[in-house]
Design an enzyme around this catalytic site. Structure first.
Site, short mmCIF file in Angstrom:
data_model
loop_
_atom_site.label_atom_id
_atom_site.label_comp_id
_atom_site.label_asym_id
_atom_site.label_seq_id
_atom_site.Cartn_x
_atom_site.Cartn_y
_atom_site.Cartn_z
N LYS A 1 0.70 -1.14 -0.01
CA LYS A 1 -0.02 -0.13 0.02
C LYS A 1 0.86 1.35 0.02
CE LYS A 1 -3.84 1.93 2.22
NZ LYS A 1 -4.01 3.39 2.03
N ARG B 1 -3.63 8.77 -5.35
CA ARG B 1 -4.41 7.80 -6.46
C ARG B 1 -4.78 8.48 -7.78
NH1 ARG B 1 -9.40 4.04 -4.58
NH2 ARG B 1 -9.70 3.10 -6.44
N PHE C 1 -2.37 -0.49 -10.19
CA PHE C 1 -3.18 -1.72 -9.42
C PHE C 1 -4.49 -2.19 -10.37
CE2 PHE C 1 -3.74 1.88 -6.74
CZ PHE C 1 -5.27 2.37 -6.83
N LYS D 1 -7.87 -3.07 3.71
CA LYS D 1 -6.61 -2.60 4.01
C LYS D 1 -6.16 -3.08 5.30
CE LYS D 1 -8.79 1.81 4.62
NZ LYS D 1 -8.86 3.26 4.52
#
Ligand code: ATP
Length: 616
Positions: free
Chosen positions: A284, A289, A374, A455
């Site tokens: 992570k 993003r 991703f 997460k």
């Protein structure tokens, strides 16, 4: 549609005291608007003139607005300024001036929505020498023809003070209300399903419940489309033009952002394995993003909030052209600054400096980014969102030519908690945030937080060490030393997604620096509403209610039961934050992006679980 009619709807929306009332006013407003008007009415009701990704903002400063008002009304600038000071709102100032206008234009005609909107667009696009005069002239032209009520909203929109509290979910509900009769006709299978589920209910309850469920289904359908095409204005236009058949035209389109999928939290690798079994575990990264759209020679980059940030990342645009082996593609990843000398990633505080308007090329050289992809949503004309994650990942591996700015996230595939832990520790050591585990079989779930992604961050060891994002709904005057800042505490809320309301969770009085308190007072005093906003649910009454607009990050010791707060309220009371303290502003979050009631309930449950475990 006359702008007068729209202004009347806005006035009713402003006065509405519940979310339900707002929805029904909006439904009426949207059904009165024509094909070319409905999108415009939607944008204006939210104080904008385009969807976020267009990046088109009127952005007129208050002093220019005051000039325009003076020019149109014959008042002096000083008189306008004084009235503004007295009312605290340019809209109300204009409304008063217009009701005793000194100067009437001979040629004034009734304003249409189209005319008003087109002047706003011209103002947004005006630049270069002479643009200031042009903006004043365009505004003055509107004021000349405006009634007092129209003037109120015409003054508020360009300075970013619309304050109606209309959110996307409310608009979607209003659209669902307007098209549910058609839905009943066109979707017999769904109708049958709902009817059979309601078989057991009593006759009078059945019809009511049926209508409700029908509307919910349609609302889900509209939201599905909105999730892949973040422009409600255009979706509403397609609906207006072709009815529900219009929704079929809504497809993934390069250049229109897809709403991002979000991750759930769990507190251990064991829990992750229990929940999704063998999974794809990725590092992570703590950066921004980015959703990257490639369409031939063109490339567009969107932020997590769907803003167009293409101009900020020239090296990524270059990477897209050099490394993506498809003419058309939509991919997603996390970008972060990379120290070429040491081969290490910079922390978020460094990466964030790349979000800027100026010196972009220079910063791109000083602080180059890497983009770790991703996910992939579109390749050529193939919709990848409905495919399983493993298939998407394989396609992504094939899509990217290695050896440049763009890479794929580092990952492992495992079903063993121990291996996840090892990978987790490894990631932490590298200075990363933790890991994200992904369900191998999940589709790309746009716009929602589901267990497709989980997460696990260093800080989650059960206690409430994860921060929470809350929306400010009101504030208290300061006492004692705080009096000098005019702010003693904040009434804060989390977002209830199902009800589309903001529910109170804490009064926050600590954590702010003196400078932040001054900033807060300045920001909040400009968004006072004078009454509880329709979408806020709170038993507590702050000294001043404000438009639920600003999001801040807070930390707290734990979540407790409380009779005073409305978040997660049931027979035993609501939920509250114990010892909440502000950490930072989150200007990058919309109110609907705040932590949700559902998340708070889960955190509360998890916290109890850990406490019990600790004791045994
Ligand atoms: P957080 O503060 O934990 O990042 P958030 O609300 O911004 O939370 P979440 O959906 O909760 O977002 O967490 C996922 C975020 O983590 C993504 O939005 C993305 O920006 C980032 N991220 C970093 N690495 C990855 C990865 N490998 N896969 C998916 N997302 C990643």
């Amino acid at each position: 549609m006359k702008f007068r009619e729209l202004a009347e709807f806005f006035e009713r929306l402003e006065k509405a005291s519940s979310r339900l009332e707002m929805t029904s006013i909006l439904a009426e407003m949207l059904s009165s608007a024509g094909k070319s008007e409905i999108g415009k009415a939607i944008y204006l009701s939210q104080g904008t003139i385009a969807a976020a990704h267009e990046g088109l903002e009127i952005g007129l400063g208050e002093s220019l607005m005051i000039n325009a008002i003076a020019k149109a009304t014959g008042y002096s600038k000083k008189e306008v300024e004084e009235l503004y000071k007295e009312k605290g709102d340019l809209g109300l100032a204009v409304q008063e001036i217009a009701s005793k206008k000194k100067q009437r234009s001979l040629f004034s005609e009734e304003l249409s929505l189209e005319k008003t909107f087109s002047n706003f667009v011209k103002i947004a696009k005006a630049e270069g020498p002479g643009s200031q005069e042009l903006k004043i002239r365009l505004m003055a032209e509107l004021f000349n023809s405006a009634s007092p009520l129209e003037g109120k909203f015409i003054a508020r929109i360009p300075v970013g003070k619309m304050r109606l509290g209309v959110g996307e979910p409310t608009i979607m509900d209003a659209l669902a209300t307007n098209y549910s009769k058609e839905f009943e006709k066109l979707f017999p299978k769904q109708v049958k399903e709902i009817k059979s589920a309601l078989k057991e209910k009593k006759e009078e309850k059945r019809r009511k419940e049926f209508e409700l469920r029908l509307k919910q289904r349609l609302r889900e359908l509209i939201e599905e489309k909105y999730n892949i095409y973040s422009d409600l204005g255009e979706i509403a236009e397609m609906l207006k033009e072709k009815g529900l058949k219009g929704l079929e035209k809504v497809e993934i389109t390069p250049g229109i952002p897809i709403r991002p999928t979000l991750a759930e939290r769990l507190s251990s690798s064991e829990e992750i394995v229990k929940k999704i079994g063998k999974c794809f575990v990725e590092q992570k990264y703590d950066g921004f993003r980015l959703q990257v759209h490639k369409n031939g020679k063109e490339a567009t980059v969107f932020s997590r909030q769907s803003e167009n940030v293409t101009h900020m990342f020239p090296e990524i645009i270059k990477g897209v052209q050099e490394q993506l082996k498809a003419k058309k593609a939509i991919v997603e990843g996390e970008a972060l600054a990379f120290n070429e000398a040491t081969g290490e990633y910079f922390p978020f505080q460094v990466t964030i400096q790349r979000k800027r308007k100026y010196d972009i090329e220079k910063m791109a050289e000083e602080m180059p980014l890497k983009l770790f992809l991703f996910d992939v949503m579109l390749i050529e004309n193939e919709n990848m969102m409905t495919k399983k994650f493993v298939e998407r990942r394989k396609a992504l591996e094939k899509l990217v030519k290695p050896g440049g700015v763009i890479e794929l996230t580092k990952s492992i595939v495992t079903g063993r908690a121990k291996e996840i832990d090892k990978f987790f520790e490894d990631s932490i050591e590298k200075g990363l945030e933790g890991i994200i585990a992904k369900d191998l079989n999940a589709k790309y779930i746009a716009g929602a937080r589901k267990f497709a992604w989980i997460k696990l961050k260093r800080s989650y060891k059960g206690e409430l060490s994860d921060s929470i994002e809350v929306v400010i709904a009101g504030y208290y005057k300061g006492k004692g030393k705080r009096a000098q800042f005019g702010l003693g505490g904040l009434l804060s809320c989390v977002y209830d997604k199902d009800a589309d309301e903001f529910k109170s969770i804490a009064k926050i009085g600590t954590g702010m620096s003196e400078q932040q308190m001054t900033e807060l007072e300045e920001m909040l005093s400009k968004t006072k509403t004078g009454k509880k906003p329709a979408r806020v649910d709170s038993q507590l009454e702050p000294d001043f209610w404000v438009e639920p607009k600003y999001v801040i990050e807070v930390r707290a010791d734990e979540i407790t039961r409380s009779p005073n707060h409305t978040a997660g309220k049931d027979r035993t009371g609501g939920l509250a934050l114990r010892f909440p303290r502000m950490v930072s502003f989150r200007f990058d979050r919309k109110p609907e992006d705040a932590t949700t009631v559902k998340e708070i309930k889960e955190m509360f449950k998890k916290q109890k679980h850990v406490q019990v475990e600790e004791k045994t």
